[in-house]
Design a protein around this motif. Structure first.
Motif, PDB file in Angstrom:
ATOM      1  N   GLU A  43      49.932  47.815  40.007  1.00 43.49           N
ATOM      2  CA  GLU A  43      49.110  47.673  39.523  1.00 43.49           C
ATOM      3  C   GLU A  43      48.057  48.817  40.712  1.00 43.49           C
ATOM      4  O   GLU A  43      47.984  49.205  39.599  1.00 43.49           O
ATOM      5  CB  GLU A  43      48.965  46.691  39.483  1.00 43.49           C
ATOM      6  CG  GLU A  43      49.752  45.917  38.427  1.00 43.49           C
ATOM      7  CD  GLU A  43      49.593  45.889  36.620  1.00 43.49           C
ATOM      8  OE1 GLU A  43      48.917  45.858  36.610  1.00 43.49           O
ATOM      9  OE2 GLU A  43      50.134  46.902  36.616  1.00 43.49           O
ATOM     10  N   SER A  44      48.103  48.419  41.503  1.00 44.31           N
ATOM     11  CA  SER A  44      46.988  49.757  42.579  1.00 44.31           C
ATOM     12  C   SER A  44      47.426  51.245  41.943  1.00 44.31           C
ATOM     13  O   SER A  44      46.470  51.786  41.995  1.00 44.31           O
ATOM     14  CB  SER A  44      46.662  49.122  43.644  1.00 44.31           C
ATOM     15  OG  SER A  44      47.856  49.836  44.260  1.00 44.31           O
ATOM     16  N   TYR A  47      45.882  52.042  38.308  1.00 41.77           N
ATOM     17  CA  TYR A  47      44.156  52.143  38.666  1.00 41.77           C
ATOM     18  C   TYR A  47      44.093  53.136  39.586  1.00 41.77           C
ATOM     19  O   TYR A  47      43.048  53.883  38.375  1.00 41.77           O
ATOM     20  CB  TYR A  47      43.441  50.434  38.478  1.00 41.77           C
ATOM     21  CG  TYR A  47      44.205  50.072  37.992  1.00 41.77           C
ATOM     22  CD1 TYR A  47      43.068  49.747  37.024  1.00 41.77           C
ATOM     23  CD2 TYR A  47      44.133  48.771  37.992  1.00 41.77           C
ATOM     24  CE1 TYR A  47      43.516  48.475  35.615  1.00 41.77           C
ATOM     25  CE2 TYR A  47      45.217  47.830  37.041  1.00 41.77           C
ATOM     26  CZ  TYR A  47      44.122  47.956  35.740  1.00 41.77           C
ATOM     27  OH  TYR A  47      44.300  46.971  35.081  1.00 41.77           O
ATOM     28  N   PHE A  48      44.341  53.547  40.568  1.00 35.69           N
ATOM     29  CA  PHE A  48      44.609  54.390  40.975  1.00 35.69           C
ATOM     30  C   PHE A  48      44.254  56.398  40.230  1.00 35.69           C
ATOM     31  O   PHE A  48      43.450  57.237  40.279  1.00 35.69           O
ATOM     32  CB  PHE A  48      44.511  54.713  42.814  1.00 35.69           C
ATOM     33  CG  PHE A  48      43.669  54.266  43.620  1.00 35.69           C
ATOM     34  CD1 PHE A  48      42.701  53.951  43.297  1.00 35.69           C
ATOM     35  CD2 PHE A  48      44.201  52.847  43.997  1.00 35.69           C
ATOM     36  CE1 PHE A  48      41.623  53.224  44.781  1.00 35.69           C
ATOM     37  CE2 PHE A  48      43.962  51.924  45.405  1.00 35.69           C
ATOM     38  CZ  PHE A  48      42.495  51.760  45.361  1.00 35.69           C
ATOM     39  N   ALA A 350      41.488  47.908  41.498  1.00 36.27           N
ATOM     40  CA  ALA A 350      42.674  48.794  42.390  1.00 36.27           C
ATOM     41  C   ALA A 350      42.583  48.336  43.926  1.00 36.27           C
ATOM     42  O   ALA A 350      43.336  48.007  44.590  1.00 36.27           O
ATOM     43  CB  ALA A 350      41.865  50.116  42.043  1.00 36.27           C
ATOM     44  N   THR A 351      41.141  48.060  44.525  1.00 34.65           N
ATOM     45  CA  THR A 351      41.025  47.882  45.831  1.00 34.65           C
ATOM     46  C   THR A 351      41.209  46.382  46.753  1.00 34.65           C
ATOM     47  O   THR A 351      41.789  45.973  46.754  1.00 34.65           O
ATOM     48  CB  THR A 351      39.338  48.188  46.160  1.00 34.65           C
ATOM     49  OG1 THR A 351      38.725  49.123  45.909  1.00 34.65           O
ATOM     50  CG2 THR A 351      38.977  47.888  47.178  1.00 34.65           C
ATOM     51  N   TYR A 352      41.259  45.357  44.718  1.00 33.11           N
ATOM     52  CA  TYR A 352      40.605  44.546  45.120  1.00 33.11           C
ATOM     53  C   TYR A 352      42.579  44.439  44.711  1.00 33.11           C
ATOM     54  O   TYR A 352      42.944  43.278  45.859  1.00 33.11           O
ATOM     55  CB  TYR A 352      40.926  43.579  43.236  1.00 33.11           C
ATOM     56  CG  TYR A 352      41.215  42.219  43.672  1.00 33.11           C
ATOM     57  CD1 TYR A 352      40.830  40.856  44.037  1.00 33.11           C
ATOM     58  CD2 TYR A 352      42.215  41.499  42.589  1.00 33.11           C
ATOM     59  CE1 TYR A 352      40.813  39.895  44.162  1.00 33.11           C
ATOM     60  CE2 TYR A 352      43.274  40.763  42.114  1.00 33.11           C
ATOM     61  CZ  TYR A 352      42.374  39.603  42.768  1.00 33.11           C
ATOM     62  OH  TYR A 352      42.874  37.994  42.485  1.00 33.11           O
ATOM     63  N   LEU A 353      43.574  44.649  43.965  1.00 33.28           N
ATOM     64  CA  LEU A 353      44.482  44.730  43.909  1.00 33.28           C
ATOM     65  C   LEU A 353      45.083  45.083  45.784  1.00 33.28           C
ATOM     66  O   LEU A 353      46.352  44.317  45.759  1.00 33.28           O
ATOM     67  CB  LEU A 353      45.173  45.044  43.071  1.00 33.28           C
ATOM     68  CG  LEU A 353      45.234  45.229  41.715  1.00 33.28           C
ATOM     69  CD1 LEU A 353      45.490  45.781  40.769  1.00 33.28           C
ATOM     70  CD2 LEU A 353      45.889  43.947  41.581  1.00 33.28           C
ATOM     71  N   VAL A 354      45.179  46.507  46.201  1.00 29.02           N
ATOM     72  CA  VAL A 354      45.245  46.245  47.596  1.00 29.02           C
ATOM     73  C   VAL A 354      45.059  45.565  48.510  1.00 29.02           C
ATOM     74  O   VAL A 354      46.190  45.511  48.949  1.00 29.02           O
ATOM     75  CB  VAL A 354      44.763  47.968  47.843  1.00 29.02           C
ATOM     76  CG1 VAL A 354      45.000  48.325  49.461  1.00 29.02           C
ATOM     77  CG2 VAL A 354      45.745  49.002  46.686  1.00 29.02           C
ATOM     78  N   SER A 357      47.235  42.511  47.863  1.00 27.54           N
ATOM     79  CA  SER A 357      49.263  43.005  48.506  1.00 27.54           C
ATOM     80  C   SER A 357      49.464  42.448  50.294  1.00 27.54           C
ATOM     81  O   SER A 357      50.241  42.523  50.305  1.00 27.54           O
ATOM     82  CB  SER A 357      49.669  44.745  48.543  1.00 27.54           C
ATOM     83  OG  SER A 357      48.272  45.144  48.701  1.00 27.54           O
TER      84      SER A 357
END
Length: 401
Positions: A43-44, A47-48, A350-354, A357
């Motif tokens: 997902e990141s 978004y990136f 995207a930062t939240y997803l990374v 993870s």
């Protein structure tokens, strides 16, 4: 000269584009092939990729034409869902995510621009708002129906939902292929960096900065229930056999969510006038706090009822935010400012997803503890964000009316 049929074809194009058969089951489908941590990384990647492509895709549309841009968009989306359908591991899943980002970024803004330009060419631009309202209504209906059908198909095999999506995007491609590039006033493209610098200067105005911050926060919060309601339902239901499986339940829930959100969307301007725009936006944020917090702390069927409300915050806020911002941003800056606003929200999510993870154990989906960490983190972000917005709201009362 042959009449430009693009306005009529646009309605069909958007119908195919809004057929989100895949949306209710994507997390389940990914996790069938890779671990939870890899799902968040996938997902990141999306978004990136959108962050990188969003502004250049708009420039491409202005420079080379609406039809070419939409052909690229629908072609990439068709290829994306085909890759997902065939994927067994990370390689094709990553390729599908990048192609999905290409397709959605190149579609963003260009579809409605082609619609307006085509109507203007025929002297019908006065019908634009009404037609876009019809498209918005149809989008919710088609999204609801396709969500249920996608969940039904995925109950037999998860990849079938992606097969249906690939067929729908091929239909969108054919619609664009039959369109004609509308005649429009060509303007020399502005230097992108100078344009962005001027748009960022709007944030020196406190009311616009407050709205900008709200949009950034809500981009993250709106996506968290969307990300995790599928594994939440799977753990809640615990159904592995039979027709009414988690994919079916997720599809039905997605459809009901879209239908429920239609009414608040239609009344959002009236609600914001009655409550005041700040209070209406804070109410939307509070609803999302309740939904994410409920998912984080309780594994219970009552929370499924809360999840049904997950689209309401977005439906309550989209029109009032646009109604406030659009008149205050100069026409030559408007699209770029909105793109920057969108980019910042996507970067935040995207930062939240990374980060999640790295914090999430790579275990099989179905263990409630696996998704609790990102949900608890989301609850904390939501709660703190709501407090900050509430404390800063009084400064805006004189200007946000």
């Amino acid at each position: 000269m042959e009449t430009n049929r693009s306005p009529q074809l646009y309605l069909w194009y958007r119908g195919f584009l809004d057929a989100h058969f895949w949306l209710p089951i994507f997390f389940l489908y990914f996790n069938e092939r890779v671990g939870v941590a890899e799902v968040l990384l996938l997902e990141s990647v999306y978004y990136f990729s959108v962050v990188i492509l969003e502004v250049p895709s708009g420039y491409f549309s202005d420079r080379f034409g609406r039809r070419k841009t939409l052909l690229i968009a629908s072609g990439c989306l068709t290829a994306s869902f085909t890759a997902f359908y065939q994927a067994q591991g990370m390689e094709l899943l990553i390729a599908g995510q990048v192609l999905l980002a290409f397709g959605l970024a190149f579609n963003s803004g260009t579809d409605t621009s082609l619609h307006y330009d085509s109507l203007q060419e025929q002297g019908m631009e006065g019908e634009y708002a009404t037609r876009e309202g019809i498209v918005a209504r149809n989008s919710l209906i088609i999204g609801a129906i396709s969500g249920v059908l996608g969940g039904m198909a995925a109950s037999f095999d998860l990849k079938w939902a992606y097969g249906l999506s690939a067929a729908a995007m091929a239909g969108a491609f054919l619609c664009v292929f039959r369109m004609r590039e509308p005649n429009r006033q060509k303007e020399q493209a502005l230097p992108i960096l100078n344009q962005m610098r001027e748009c960022i200067s709007y944030l020196s105005l406190k009311p616009i900065a407050w709205i900008f911050s709200f949009v950034l926060l809500m981009t993250v919060l709106n996506h968290i229930p969307y990300m995790f309601y599928q594994p939440y339902l799977k753990e809640l239901l615990g159904l592995q056999d039979g027709f009414f499986q988690a994919p079916m339940a997720a599809g039905m829930l997605a459809g009901l969510s879209a239908i429920i959100a239609a009414y608040p969307a239609a009344k959002s301007i009236a609600i914001s006038r009655f409550l005041g725009i700040q209070n209406a936006l804070l109410l939307a944020c509070f609803i999302q706090v309740l939904i994410i917090g409920g998912m984080a702390f309780i594994l219970h069927s009552a929370v499924a009822g809360l999840i049904l409300l997950r689209v309401i915050p977005r439906s309550l806020t989209a029109a009032p935010i646009n109604a406030y911002l659009v008149p205050k941003i100069t026409s030559s800056h408007r699209a770029t400012f909105l793109s920057i606003q969108s980019l910042c929200g996507r970067i935040a999510f995207a930062t939240y997803l990374v980060a999640m993870s790295y914090l999430t154990n790579d275990s099989e989906l179905g263990a409630y503890a696996t998704i609790q960490i990102p949900l608890l983190a989301g609850t904390l972000i939501a709660f703190l964000g709501l407090i900050v917005l509430r404390l800063t709201r009084p400064m805006m009362d004189k200007v946000l009316t």
